[in-house]
Motif scaffolding. Structure first.
Motif, PDB file in Angstrom:
ATOM      1  N   UNK A   1       0.830  -1.201   0.000  1.00  0.00           N
ATOM      2  CA  UNK A   1       0.000   0.000   0.000  1.00  0.00           C
ATOM      3  C   UNK A   1       0.866   1.254   0.000  1.00  0.00           C
ATOM      4  N   UNK A   2       0.985   1.861  -1.140  1.00  0.00           N
ATOM      5  CA  UNK A   2       1.813   3.056  -1.258  1.00  0.00           C
ATOM      6  C   UNK A   2       1.236   4.217  -0.471  1.00  0.00           C
ATOM      7  N   UNK A   3       1.966   4.648   0.550  1.00  0.00           N
ATOM      8  CA  UNK A   3       1.565   5.848   1.263  1.00  0.00           C
ATOM      9  C   UNK A   3       0.687   5.656   2.467  1.00  0.00           C
ATOM     10  N   UNK A   4       0.594   4.429   3.007  1.00  0.00           N
ATOM     11  CA  UNK A   4      -0.194   4.229   4.229  1.00  0.00           C
ATOM     12  C   UNK A   4       0.127   2.857   4.819  1.00  0.00           C
ATOM     13  N   UNK A   5      -0.276   2.687   6.074  1.00  0.00           N
ATOM     14  CA  UNK A   5      -0.215   1.401   6.767  1.00  0.00           C
ATOM     15  C   UNK A   5       1.184   0.780   6.748  1.00  0.00           C
ATOM     16  N   UNK A   6       2.179   1.598   7.048  1.00  0.00           N
ATOM     17  CA  UNK A   6       3.564   1.137   7.133  1.00  0.00           C
ATOM     18  C   UNK A   6       4.034   1.278   8.577  1.00  0.00           C
ATOM     19  N   UNK A   7       4.637   0.232   9.111  1.00  0.00           N
ATOM     20  CA  UNK A   7       5.094   0.244  10.497  1.00  0.00           C
ATOM     21  C   UNK A   7       6.611   0.337  10.571  1.00  0.00           C
ATOM     22  N   UNK A   8       7.072   1.249  11.392  1.00  0.00           N
ATOM     23  CA  UNK A   8       8.494   1.359  11.712  1.00  0.00           C
ATOM     24  C   UNK A   8       8.620   2.105  13.034  1.00  0.00           C
ATOM     25  N   UNK A   9       9.800   2.119  13.587  1.00  0.00           N
ATOM     26  CA  UNK A   9      10.012   2.817  14.847  1.00  0.00           C
ATOM     27  C   UNK A   9      10.302   4.293  14.601  1.00  0.00           C
ATOM     28  N   UNK A  10      10.179   5.079  15.666  1.00  0.00           N
ATOM     29  CA  UNK A  10      10.538   6.495  15.569  1.00  0.00           C
ATOM     30  C   UNK A  10      12.013   6.646  15.203  1.00  0.00           C
ATOM     31  N   UNK A  11      12.848   5.763  15.710  1.00  0.00           N
ATOM     32  CA  UNK A  11      14.274   5.824  15.381  1.00  0.00           C
ATOM     33  C   UNK A  11      14.508   5.547  13.902  1.00  0.00           C
ATOM     34  N   UNK A  12      13.738   4.624  13.342  1.00  0.00           N
ATOM     35  CA  UNK A  12      13.861   4.337  11.917  1.00  0.00           C
ATOM     36  C   UNK A  12      13.422   5.534  11.085  1.00  0.00           C
ATOM     37  N   UNK A  13      12.339   6.182  11.506  1.00  0.00           N
ATOM     38  CA  UNK A  13      11.875   7.370  10.799  1.00  0.00           C
ATOM     39  C   UNK A  13      12.916   8.486  10.898  1.00  0.00           C
ATOM     40  N   UNK A  14      13.577   8.578  12.047  1.00  0.00           N
ATOM     41  CA  UNK A  14      14.655   9.555  12.195  1.00  0.00           C
ATOM     42  C   UNK A  14      15.790   9.256  11.218  1.00  0.00           C
TER      43      UNK A  14
END
Length: 342
Positions: free
Chosen positions: A220-233
Motif C-alpha cells: 500500500x503506497x503511502x499508508x499502513x507502514x510500520x516502523x520505529x521512531x528511530x527508523x523514521x529519524x
C-alpha cells in the motif's frame, strides 16, 4: 487473506519498552530540552503523543517516550510513508527504471486501465501522482473505505472520474501513491517492500517492520507502514544530509531531494506547500519540510538548523480537525527556539 495477515502484523508488533525513554544524549547548551519535552507531553491536550526524538547535525539531543511508549517500538506511520514512496521513485529514476517525473503512467499501468478510459488518463505523469495533482477523484477521506474494499485497488483508482485536469488542483489521495507503488513493482520487477529494503538498506537504523498489501499483493503506497521512531529519524537524517548516509554513500540523489521539496501546489485544507510527497511551511521562523501521517505521525526537517525531529502519536483520531497537529507544530517551534538559543 493477504490483507488479514498484514493487519494482524500491525496488532502483534512488539513493544520494546514499558517506561519513558531517557534522553540518549544531550548537546551542550540544550540540557533543558528533555525536561521541556516532558512538560509539553504532560499537557492533557498532548495525551496522544507517544515519542519525540530531536537530532541536530546527526547527533541526538533528546529522545523521549511517553505513556509507556519507546522510540524503538514499531508504530504505524500512516501517510508519513508517502515521503518514503517519493524517495523510492527518485531512486528508481536514478537507476534508469523510470525516465523522470514527466513520464506518463498509462503505458506502465495499461493492463489496469478501464476499458474505455477518459482520454485525460493518458496525460497523468509520475510527477502528478507525487504532487497529488492526478485530477482523478480522491480515494482518501470519505472515499477511502470503498476504495480499500474493492477487489483491485489499482483498477478502482484508475476508473475514478476526473474532477480536475492532470496538473490542476491538489487532490490529496492515497490512491495516487498506491499507483506509484504499483509502478515501482512493475518496473523494479520486485515487490515495493523488497525494493525499499534493498535500496534504503544501507541507511543505518532504517527498517520497515510491517506493511499492508492490496488484494493483488502490492504494498500500500503511502499508508499502513510500520516502523520505529528511530527508523523514521534515520530516514529523515538521510534527507537532511542531502541523500547521503553518515559514511557518505549517496542513496537518494541530492537533486531529487531538491525537486521533492520544491513547491508544486498547496493543500486546500491547510494552505501548506506540497512538493513530491513532502509538505512545507514556516514554523518557528524557519522553513520546515515535513512528512505527516494520520493521528500525528511527524517527520520534520529544518535544513537551516541541521535539525531533524520525529514525533509519533496514537493513530486513533485525526490530528488536523482536532487541532492536535497544530500543537505538534507548536512543540516544534519551541524546539527550534531552544536549539537556536543554544
Amino acid at each position: 487473506m493477504i490483507r488479514l495477515l498484514s493487519l494482524l502484523l500491525f496488532f502483534c508488533l512488539p513493544l520494546a519498552a514499558t517506561g519513558p525513554a531517557a534522553a540518549q544524549s544531550t548537546a551542550s547548551g540544550v540540557g533543558g530540552l528533555g525536561p521541556r519535552l516532558d512538560r509539553a507531553a504532560s499537557d492533557p491536550a498532548m495525551r496522544p503523543l507517544k515519542t519525540v526524538i530531536v537530532a541536530r547535525d546527526g547527533r541526538v539531543l533528546s529522545e523521549r517516550g511517553f505513556h509507556g511508549h519507546s522510540p524503538s517500538e514499531s508504530t504505524n506511520i500512516k501517510s508519513a510513508s508517502k515521503s518514503i514512496i517519493s524517495a523510492l521513485v527518485g531512486i528508481a529514476i536514478d537507476k534508469g527504471l523510470l525516465t523522470g517525473p514527466d513520464q506518463k503512467i498509462a503505458p506502465i499501468l495499461k493492463a489496469d486501465l478501464p476499458a474505455a478510459p477518459d482520454p485525460r488518463i493518458n496525460d497523468i505523469t509520475i510527477g502528478n501522482l507525487l504532487s497529488m495533482q492526478a485530477g482523478l477523484d480522491r480515494m482518501s477521506g470519505a472515499n477511502y473505505g470503498r476504495w480499500v474494499s474493492s477487489r483491485n485497488w489499482v483498477r478502482f483508482a484508475l476508473s475514478q472520474p476526473f474532477v480536475d485536469q492532470p496538473g490542476g488542483e491538489m487532490l490529496y489521495s492515497t490512491a495516487s501513491t498506491h499507483l506509484l507503488s504499483a509502478i515501482l513493482t512493475k518496473v523494479g520487477r520486485r515487490p515495493t517492500l523488497v525494493l525499499a529494503r534493498e535500496w534504503l538498506g544501507p541507511v543505518e537504523g532504517f527498517r520497515i517492520d510491517a506493511w499492508e498489501r492490496d488484494p493483488q499483493g502490492i504494498y500500500l503506497g503511502g499508508n499502513q507502514m510500520a516502523m520505529s521512531a528511530r527508523s523514521l529519524l534515520a530516514f529523515g537524517e538521510l534527507y537532511r544530509n542531502g541523500g547521503k548516509t553518515a559514511n557518505g554513500r549517496q542513496i537518494v540523489p541530492a537533486d531529487w531531494i531538491s525537486q521533492s521539496w520544491q513547491q508544486r501546489t498547496n493543500s486546500r485544507f491547510s494552505g501548506d506547500e506540497y512538493g513530491y510527497g513532502w509538505f512545507a511551511r514556516q514554523i518557528g521562523g524557519e522553513q520546515v519540510h515535513f512528512a505527516w501521517g494520520y493521528g500525528g505521525q511527524m517527520l520534520y526537517i529544518v535544513p537551516s538548523l541541521d535539525l531533524t525531529v520525529v514525533m509519533t502519536s496514537e493513530e486513533s483520531g485525526p490530528s488536523a480537525r482536532s487541532g492536535y497537529r497544530d500543537l505538534l507544530h507548536g512543540l516544534l517551534a519551541d524546539i527550534i527556539g531552544s536549539v537556536r538559543a543554544a
